[in-house]
Every structure is written in C-alpha cells, then in structure tokens.
Design a protein around this motif. Structure first.
Motif: not given
Ligand code: ZN
Length: 134
Positions: A102-108, A114-115
């Motif tokens: 539930e804590q997994t983060m996705i960064h693009t 620029k993120m």
C-alpha cells in the motif's frame, strides 16, 4: 527530489541510454527500490515481433527478482525522453502489483528531472493481486 529518488533517477537515466527502441523511438528507463534498499534498473527492449517487447519497469523488476532481491518494491521511478513524464502502462502496473505494498510509490520523470509522484494504489486501484488466489 529525495536522496533515494535522485539515486533512482540517475540509475533510470543510465538505463534509458541503453534502451533498444528502433520501432517506437521511445527511450525509457526505470529503476526500482527494493525492500532491502537495493536498486535495479532497466530499459525498454523492443522486438521486431512487437509482442516480444518488454517495458523498462518490467525489465527492472524482473532483474531484481532474478538477482534474488526481496520480492517487495518500495519505489519505482520511470524516466522517458518525452517532455511530459510517462506513467507505467497497464502491463507494468499489473507486474508492479505483484510486488507492491500500500506504501509503494511511483515516480514519473522526464530527463530534465521534472517529476510527478503517486502512491501506487492511487494509479492502480482494486488491483488483482496474489491475495485473490489465496
Ligand atoms: Zn509498461
């Protein structure tokens, strides 16, 4: 960008340079932070038989699993050469769901850094996970 995000960004940018994308010309890199703090990276690897193409995120996760990393992804960072950062595709979201919490983060991100960040459940709600097979 946190120190970890910078490490993921640098690893993803290195991998992005190795992308094999002669058909789409979309050069993508990804890096994943596993539960033990290890980082694995990947690039998209396209194939003349298009169905054989694998995205950068899946390459990074498959590398982590095959190298013996703990099977839990804390963060995923995807970098593309597009100005607007590209999010993981549906296939990749399903593969991330296999190892996410539930804590997994996705960064693009784009190559300029620029993120945009998302909690994984935010971009893949009601995911089909291994729990459904219990
Ligand atoms: Zn994908």
């Amino acid at each position: 960008m946190t120190e970890i995000q910078k490490k993921l960004f640098d690893a993803a940018c290195d991998a992005q340079k190795r992308a094999h994308a002669p058909y789409s010309s979309a050069f993508i890199g990804a890096a994943v932070l596993m539960a033990d703090g290890s980082i694995y990276s990947g690039c998209n690897v396209e194939n003349a038989s298009f169905g054989g193409t694998v995205c950068a995120e899946r390459v990074a996760i498959f590398k982590a699993v095959s190298e013996g990393a703990p099977k839990q992804v804390k963060e995923v960072l995807v970098v593309s050469d597009a100005e607007k950062p590209w999010p993981p595709c549906g296939f990749c979201r399903q593969v991330i769901a296999e190892f996410a919490t539930e804590q997994t983060m996705i960064h693009t991100a784009n190559l300029q850094g620029k993120m945009k960040s998302f909690a994984f459940p935010e971009i893949f709600p009601e995911a089909f996970t291994p729990k459904h097979l219990d």
